[in-house]
Design a protein around this motif. Sequence first.
Motif, PDB file in Angstrom:
ATOM      1  N   LYS A  54       0.847  -1.205   0.000  1.00  0.00           N
ATOM      2  CA  LYS A  54       0.000   0.000   0.000  1.00  0.00           C
ATOM      3  C   LYS A  54       0.871   1.238   0.000  1.00  0.00           C
ATOM      4  O   LYS A  54       1.905   1.274   0.661  1.00  0.00           O
ATOM      5  CB  LYS A  54      -0.915   0.020   1.232  1.00  0.00           C
ATOM      6  CG  LYS A  54      -1.729  -1.237   1.410  1.00  0.00           C
ATOM      7  CD  LYS A  54      -2.820  -1.299   0.390  1.00  0.00           C
ATOM      8  CE  LYS A  54      -3.714  -2.486   0.695  1.00  0.00           C
ATOM      9  NZ  LYS A  54      -3.979  -3.331  -0.397  1.00  0.00           N
ATOM     10  N   GLU A  55       0.448   2.259  -0.758  1.00  0.00           N
ATOM     11  CA  GLU A  55       1.202   3.510  -0.796  1.00  0.00           C
ATOM     12  C   GLU A  55       0.841   4.354   0.409  1.00  0.00           C
ATOM     13  O   GLU A  55      -0.305   4.403   0.848  1.00  0.00           O
ATOM     14  CB  GLU A  55       0.866   4.282  -2.066  1.00  0.00           C
ATOM     15  CG  GLU A  55       1.343   3.591  -3.327  1.00  0.00           C
ATOM     16  CD  GLU A  55       1.044   4.433  -4.558  1.00  0.00           C
ATOM     17  OE1 GLU A  55       0.768   5.638  -4.412  1.00  0.00           O
ATOM     18  OE2 GLU A  55       1.101   3.866  -5.640  1.00  0.00           O
ATOM     19  N   GLU A  57      -0.014   7.689   2.384  1.00  0.00           N
ATOM     20  CA  GLU A  57      -0.697   8.912   2.010  1.00  0.00           C
ATOM     21  C   GLU A  57       0.195  10.114   2.239  1.00  0.00           C
ATOM     22  O   GLU A  57       0.895  10.198   3.247  1.00  0.00           O
ATOM     23  CB  GLU A  57      -1.984   9.074   2.837  1.00  0.00           C
ATOM     24  CG  GLU A  57      -3.021   8.043   2.527  1.00  0.00           C
ATOM     25  CD  GLU A  57      -4.300   8.292   3.300  1.00  0.00           C
ATOM     26  OE1 GLU A  57      -4.522   9.437   3.740  1.00  0.00           O
ATOM     27  OE2 GLU A  57      -5.057   7.342   3.472  1.00  0.00           O
ATOM     28  N   GLU A  58       0.185  11.032   1.283  1.00  0.00           N
ATOM     29  CA  GLU A  58       0.979  12.261   1.430  1.00  0.00           C
ATOM     30  C   GLU A  58       0.105  13.364   1.983  1.00  0.00           C
ATOM     31  O   GLU A  58      -1.010  13.566   1.564  1.00  0.00           O
ATOM     32  CB  GLU A  58       1.537  12.669   0.069  1.00  0.00           C
ATOM     33  CG  GLU A  58       2.516  11.663  -0.493  1.00  0.00           C
ATOM     34  CD  GLU A  58       3.062  12.122  -1.831  1.00  0.00           C
ATOM     35  OE1 GLU A  58       3.007  13.329  -2.105  1.00  0.00           O
ATOM     36  OE2 GLU A  58       3.524  11.255  -2.578  1.00  0.00           O
TER      37      GLU A  58
END
Length: 59
Positions: A54-55, A57-58
């Motif tokens: 999973k990436e 969050e920015e």
Amino acid sequence: MRFIWTLIWSFLLSNMAFYVLGSMQGGKFDFTTASIFGVVFALFITVVGEMLPKEAEEH
């Protein structure tokens, strides 16, 4: 909901591919085989999608 869409699209695309390839080779379209392949393809895509990291969050 994404699993349902994955199943629908894989079902439609696999049936379309089986129909086109079968007609190009002069063969017969087999709905059952194409549908089973679509379900297997959907399961494969779902498993691969869940295994990807999973990436973050920015903000």
